[in-house]
Design a protein around this motif. Sequence first.
Motif, short mmCIF file in Angstrom:
data_model
loop_
_atom_site.label_atom_id
_atom_site.label_comp_id
_atom_site.label_asym_id
_atom_site.label_seq_id
_atom_site.Cartn_x
_atom_site.Cartn_y
_atom_site.Cartn_z
N ILE A 59 1.28 -1.38 0.43
CA ILE A 59 -0.36 0.04 0.00
C ILE A 59 0.78 0.90 0.22
CG2 ILE A 59 -0.14 -0.34 2.70
CD1 ILE A 59 -2.91 1.33 2.52
N SER A 60 0.26 2.03 -0.73
CA SER A 60 0.96 3.38 -0.20
C SER A 60 -0.17 4.61 -0.72
CB SER A 60 1.76 3.96 -1.43
OG SER A 60 2.20 4.77 -1.50
N LEU A 61 -0.07 5.93 0.60
CA LEU A 61 -1.06 6.37 0.28
C LEU A 61 -0.49 7.98 0.90
CD1 LEU A 61 -1.85 5.94 4.22
CD2 LEU A 61 -3.09 4.78 2.16
N THR A 62 -1.61 8.80 -0.28
CA THR A 62 -0.59 9.84 -0.36
C THR A 62 -1.80 11.07 -0.24
OG1 THR A 62 0.57 11.79 -2.11
CG2 THR A 62 -1.25 10.04 -3.29
N HIS A 63 -1.12 12.44 0.25
CA HIS A 63 -2.56 13.99 -0.01
C HIS A 63 -1.97 14.47 -0.27
CE1 HIS A 63 -1.00 14.29 4.18
NE2 HIS A 63 -1.10 12.96 4.26
N GLU A 88 6.39 -4.07 -3.70
CA GLU A 88 6.05 -3.19 -2.47
C GLU A 88 6.01 -1.40 -4.10
OE1 GLU A 88 6.25 -2.34 -0.04
OE2 GLU A 88 6.78 -3.42 0.96
N CYS A 89 4.77 -0.45 -3.15
CA CYS A 89 3.95 0.47 -4.14
C CYS A 89 4.30 1.55 -3.74
CB CYS A 89 3.10 -0.10 -4.75
SG CYS A 89 1.66 -0.13 -3.33
N GLY A 90 4.61 2.69 -4.88
CA GLY A 90 5.31 4.31 -4.05
C GLY A 90 3.97 5.05 -5.22
N MET A 91 3.40 6.49 -4.48
CA MET A 91 2.73 6.93 -4.94
C MET A 91 2.91 8.44 -4.80
SD MET A 91 -1.90 7.06 -5.20
CE MET A 91 -2.44 8.06 -5.76
N ASP A 92 2.63 9.56 -4.78
CA ASP A 92 2.53 11.24 -4.58
C ASP A 92 2.11 12.02 -5.57
OD1 ASP A 92 3.77 12.66 -2.55
OD2 ASP A 92 5.07 13.48 -4.43
N LEU A 93 0.95 12.89 -4.64
CA LEU A 93 0.34 13.99 -5.77
C LEU A 93 0.73 15.23 -4.33
CD1 LEU A 93 -2.24 14.08 -7.48
CD2 LEU A 93 -3.22 14.32 -5.13
N TYR A 150 8.54 19.04 -11.10
CA TYR A 150 7.03 18.22 -10.49
C TYR A 150 6.82 16.49 -10.46
CZ TYR A 150 5.58 21.66 -7.11
OH TYR A 150 5.21 22.95 -6.15
N ALA A 151 7.41 16.33 -11.91
CA ALA A 151 7.48 15.17 -12.31
C ALA A 151 8.23 14.25 -11.39
CB ALA A 151 7.76 15.34 -13.56
N CYS A 152 10.01 15.41 -11.69
CA CYS A 152 11.06 14.65 -11.07
C CYS A 152 10.70 13.95 -9.50
CB CYS A 152 12.01 15.06 -11.51
SG CYS A 152 12.78 14.85 -12.64
N TRP A 153 10.51 15.67 -8.71
CA TRP A 153 9.76 15.29 -7.52
C TRP A 153 9.26 14.15 -6.88
CZ3 TRP A 153 11.70 17.33 -2.71
CH2 TRP A 153 10.94 17.43 -1.87
N CYS A 154 7.94 13.93 -7.73
CA CYS A 154 6.49 13.30 -7.88
C CYS A 154 8.00 11.44 -7.11
CB CYS A 154 5.58 13.34 -8.35
SG CYS A 154 4.94 14.29 -7.91
N GLN A 204 -5.16 18.08 -13.20
CA GLN A 204 -5.96 18.49 -13.34
C GLN A 204 -4.71 20.13 -12.77
OE1 GLN A 204 -9.30 18.43 -10.03
NE2 GLN A 204 -9.60 17.01 -10.93
N ASN A 205 -4.65 20.66 -11.59
CA ASN A 205 -2.80 21.39 -11.93
C ASN A 205 -2.02 20.47 -10.66
OD1 ASN A 205 -5.43 21.30 -9.59
ND2 ASN A 205 -4.86 23.92 -9.00
N TYR A 206 -2.43 19.50 -10.65
CA TYR A 206 -1.55 18.63 -9.85
C TYR A 206 -0.79 18.27 -10.77
CZ TYR A 206 -4.28 19.33 -6.07
OH TYR A 206 -5.42 20.40 -4.87
N MET A 207 0.30 17.04 -9.91
CA MET A 207 0.85 16.56 -10.59
C MET A 207 1.32 14.49 -10.06
SD MET A 207 3.27 15.35 -13.43
CE MET A 207 3.30 17.08 -14.01
N LEU A 208 1.05 13.57 -10.44
CA LEU A 208 1.37 12.43 -9.64
C LEU A 208 1.84 11.50 -10.07
CD1 LEU A 208 -0.57 10.50 -8.44
CD2 LEU A 208 -1.48 9.44 -10.51
#
Length: 212
Positions: free
Chosen positions: A89-93, A107-112, A145-149, A203-207
């Motif tokens: 699991i990975s959580l982001t907000h 294992e997984c990772g997610m960032d918004l 932002y793509a690199c950071w995420c 939208q105006n976010y990067m995932l």
Amino acid sequence: MALVYLRELNQETKFAIWKIEESTEELLSKLQLDDNEQDKLRQLSKGKRTLHWLATRVLLRYLLQTDNYINCPSDTNGKPYLPDFPYKISLTHSYEYAGVMLSTKGECGMDLELVMDKVVRIKEKFLKPEELEFIQPEQDVLQLYACWCAKEAVYKLQGNKGVSFLEDMTIKPFNYKPQGVMTLDLRKDGLTNTYQVYYEEFQNYMLGYAVE
């Protein structure tokens, strides 16, 4: 709470993003919390932090499709896990959104992240000179932002352990587009692991997200 994005990458991995529209009380009414979780909730500052924490748990309940209590503790490094389900699991907000990723593959990772110009001022703190060379000036904010995420997603994937975005992670050159994939090398304990990290504008976010 509104489901705004649900994506199944394959039979093993999926993620979802929800827009947080409820109050704390409304989110709490959708959950079952044990004593430790109640204590955790009391320790959080009121406002967004509480809403984010609750929203990820409500979204997790939606993805697991259960009304039963969900045990979702964190290990000593703060990485959440599901002892009673076969998923990593990975959580982001970020601001008004919460996200959850589940995978039986590994294992997984997610960032918004909300896209803001301030990332330009801190780019040298998380990208090496050779990484900055491939940033395209005409869309530098989005590519940064793509690199950071991507680095944040791999950081979460490998367990929130002591890893430096700047020193231990290296992104290979890539041409930015609204949705794409990049290659990231993580060097830790003398070993190098390579990950394919996917990114996309939302939208105006990067995932950004990755799976072992």
